[in-house]
Structure formats: C-alpha cells, structure tokens
Design a protein around this motif. Sequence first.
Motif, PDB file in Angstrom:
ATOM      1  N   CYS A 170     -20.197  12.218  53.624  1.00 51.70           N
ATOM      2  CA  CYS A 170     -19.404  13.147  52.822  1.00 51.70           C
ATOM      3  C   CYS A 170     -20.231  13.502  51.581  1.00 51.70           C
ATOM      4  O   CYS A 170     -20.636  12.623  50.821  1.00 51.70           O
ATOM      5  N   SER A 171     -20.486  14.799  51.369  1.00 55.58           N
ATOM      6  CA  SER A 171     -21.329  15.248  50.263  1.00 55.58           C
ATOM      7  C   SER A 171     -20.598  16.298  49.433  1.00 55.58           C
ATOM      8  O   SER A 171     -19.877  17.136  49.983  1.00 55.58           O
ATOM      9  N   VAL A 172     -20.824  16.250  48.115  1.00 56.86           N
ATOM     10  CA  VAL A 172     -20.252  17.276  47.243  1.00 56.86           C
ATOM     11  C   VAL A 172     -21.229  17.540  46.102  1.00 56.86           C
ATOM     12  O   VAL A 172     -21.841  16.620  45.553  1.00 56.86           O
ATOM     13  N   ARG A 173     -21.400  18.818  45.760  1.00 61.66           N
ATOM     14  CA  ARG A 173     -22.299  19.210  44.673  1.00 61.66           C
ATOM     15  C   ARG A 173     -21.527  19.281  43.362  1.00 61.66           C
ATOM     16  O   ARG A 173     -20.355  19.669  43.344  1.00 61.66           O
ATOM     17  N   THR A 225     -10.424  11.575  56.626  1.00 60.22           N
ATOM     18  CA  THR A 225     -10.461  12.494  55.491  1.00 60.22           C
ATOM     19  C   THR A 225     -11.275  11.906  54.339  1.00 60.22           C
ATOM     20  O   THR A 225     -11.129  10.731  54.003  1.00 60.22           O
ATOM     21  N   CYS A 226     -12.130  12.735  53.761  1.00 56.50           N
ATOM     22  CA  CYS A 226     -12.888  12.369  52.562  1.00 56.50           C
ATOM     23  C   CYS A 226     -12.341  13.192  51.395  1.00 56.50           C
ATOM     24  O   CYS A 226     -12.254  14.424  51.476  1.00 56.50           O
ATOM     25  N   THR A 227     -11.976  12.516  50.311  1.00 58.80           N
ATOM     26  CA  THR A 227     -11.417  13.181  49.136  1.00 58.80           C
ATOM     27  C   THR A 227     -12.355  13.006  47.945  1.00 58.80           C
ATOM     28  O   THR A 227     -12.832  11.898  47.688  1.00 58.80           O
ATOM     29  N   ASN A 231     -14.197  14.836  37.475  1.00 61.36           N
ATOM     30  CA  ASN A 231     -13.781  14.585  36.108  1.00 61.36           C
ATOM     31  C   ASN A 231     -12.772  15.657  35.699  1.00 61.36           C
ATOM     32  O   ASN A 231     -13.000  16.838  35.905  1.00 61.36           O
ATOM     33  N   GLY A 232     -11.655  15.235  35.128  1.00 61.04           N
ATOM     34  CA  GLY A 232     -10.565  16.164  34.856  1.00 61.04           C
ATOM     35  C   GLY A 232      -9.474  16.076  35.891  1.00 61.04           C
ATOM     36  O   GLY A 232      -8.482  16.798  35.831  1.00 61.04           O
ATOM     37  N   GLN A 233      -9.679  15.190  36.911  1.00 64.67           N
ATOM     38  CA  GLN A 233      -8.680  14.841  37.921  1.00 64.67           C
ATOM     39  C   GLN A 233      -8.404  15.939  38.943  1.00 64.67           C
ATOM     40  O   GLN A 233      -7.443  15.847  39.697  1.00 64.67           O
ATOM     41  N   LYS A 234      -9.230  16.966  38.997  1.00 66.04           N
ATOM     42  CA  LYS A 234      -9.086  17.926  40.083  1.00 66.04           C
ATOM     43  C   LYS A 234      -9.680  17.322  41.353  1.00 66.04           C
ATOM     44  O   LYS A 234     -10.695  16.630  41.304  1.00 66.04           O
ATOM     45  N   THR A 235      -9.026  17.590  42.491  1.00 62.06           N
ATOM     46  CA  THR A 235      -9.470  16.997  43.756  1.00 62.06           C
ATOM     47  C   THR A 235      -9.651  18.063  44.834  1.00 62.06           C
ATOM     48  O   THR A 235      -9.068  19.151  44.771  1.00 62.06           O
ATOM     49  N   SER A 236     -10.464  17.729  45.815  1.00 62.42           N
ATOM     50  CA  SER A 236     -10.641  18.532  47.020  1.00 62.42           C
ATOM     51  C   SER A 236     -10.929  17.572  48.162  1.00 62.42           C
ATOM     52  O   SER A 236     -11.271  16.412  47.935  1.00 62.42           O
ATOM     53  N   SER A 237     -10.780  18.044  49.387  1.00 65.89           N
ATOM     54  CA  SER A 237     -10.966  17.139  50.515  1.00 65.89           C
ATOM     55  C   SER A 237     -11.463  17.889  51.749  1.00 65.89           C
ATOM     56  O   SER A 237     -11.384  19.123  51.829  1.00 65.89           O
TER      57      SER A 237
END
Length: 308
Positions: A170-173, A225-227, A231-237
């Motif tokens: 699971c990768s996120v930029r 599922t990867c969540t 920072n700031g508590q915004k999420t995506s999955s």
Amino acid sequence: MDTKRMIFCLLVAAIISPVFTEEWRASVVKELDALVTSCVVVPCSFTHPKENLPTSRLRGIWHRSTDKNQRIYYEDSTQVLENFRGRTKLLGQLGQNNCTLEITNIKDHDNGPFCFRIELARTETDTSTVDKFSFVESCVTLRMSLPDPPNPTLSHPKTAIQDRPYTITCSVRHTCPSHVPKLTWSRGTADEVTEVHKEISLGYWEAQSILAIIPEEKDDHSDVTCTAEFNGQKTSSATLRLYVKRTENYNHIIIPTVAVIGTAVIFAVFCIFMVKRYKKRIAELQNQEGSVWNRLSECLAGESKGEN
C-alpha cells in the motif's frame, strides 16, 4: 598574442564569475501540491559568502514574496503574521545551510509565494545585523489542488495461492515527512506488516506499508482494505478483493485408482485361491476314482481265481 590573452581572460572570467554571482544562493522547491488541513515541508538550502557560522549568529525568515515584512516564520513569533503563528517552524539547522520550512494545518489561502531571507548577527551576544539577503528569486508556491487526500495505491500479484505467502503493498504520496501518513490494514498483525518511507522527488515523499499474509481457502473473495490517515485526520482508502487459487489436490484421482487396484488385487487373490482349491479337489476326486477302480479290479481277480 593579444588574441591569446583575450581568450585566456575570457576563460578566467567564465570560471571565476559564477563564484561571485552564486555566493548568495538558495535552493527551494518551486511548487508543491498541498492538502488542506494537513502539512507541507518545503525543502530549502542556501549558501553565503561568509565563513562557517554557528546557528546562533544566523536568523532565518520566511516571508511573502510581495513584502518581506509580511513574515510567515520568524524566531520572534510576535513579528509573524497572526494567521501563521504557531503553524510554521524551521526543521533544518541554519548553521548547516538548511532552511527547510514546515507549515501545518494548511489553509486554502496559504498559496504564497513564500521566500527565504537570511540575516547575520554581529556576534552571538550582539544581535545587531551586519549582513542580510533575501532570496526573492527562489520562492515556493503552494497549489491547493488536493481538497481531498489522495487514495492509496495497492500493488499485488493478481492471484493468491492457498497456503503460500502473498504480499500486498500500500503506497501513498505526500508532502509532509515530519508527519508521515499512518497506513493501517483491515486484517493482519504488526508482525505481518513492514513500513517503508522514502523521498521520490524534491518536496514529495512516499509512505509504504507491506502486508505479508498466507491466504486460506476461506479467504477467497474476501476484501483487504488499506487506510491512510493524514496529518489533520483526513483519511482515504483502497480495497483489494482476494481471489485465492486452491492448492492442487489429486485425491479425486488417487482414491478411485487405489480402490480399483485394491479390488483387482483382492479379486486376483480370490481367483488364485479358487483355482488352487479347484485343482486340489480334482486331484482328490481322481485319487478316489483310482482307489475304487483298483478295488474293483482286485475283486474281479479274486472271483476268477475261485471259479478255477
């Protein structure tokens, strides 16, 4: 001779001139995609014509490009624009020529451009300024192009095989290495997860979480599922549906084959036993017939002697 001297002078000027023109320089990323409510780290480094100086003699300032007095960062927070107070700080050491800036709780109007300024104090005790330079040609602009956080990317083999190791990455930029996004999985334990963080380009980093599992037959068509929590508590999955290929099982071939072979062996043994018994019975009957014939012959022979 004059031509040679002219060429020599031009070469010397070409070599020496960058040294003087580039003494005051700053390297700042030009643009960054900012996520509102999250944070941004602006990579920044600089050079100056002075000897090595301690951080205590250097003062770093970040300000709006249109007005150096509109400060978004300064060691004296009372001189910082009210909207930026408590939201900015230097992550680098000025004595190491590092002017990296962190901005937290990004607002949708924090677009900039923002520029760096350096001031040199006379001594560590005398804070009066003896030199200063604003790098107004090297400023950063924040693009508020991310109202919502980017979704993680899942990398994985197409099919999982039952009872064999299977990994999902699971990768996120992101733009905030000081507050790395937290990646969590809907299944698995801490021992099954490996985390990696790396810079992929100037001003951009990538957080990775690698999940290693051993799928079972019951996991077929189940979701993983990867969540990502920024920072700031915004999420995506992002969600992956597992397709588990069962391990090859030859019992449906082996069992009938063994049964047929076993039946054939039993039948063959039975046939051999019956043939032997049949042969033995025939031999017994033949022996009995021979005995009866012998006795009959003896009787006939005795009668013949009596008549004589």
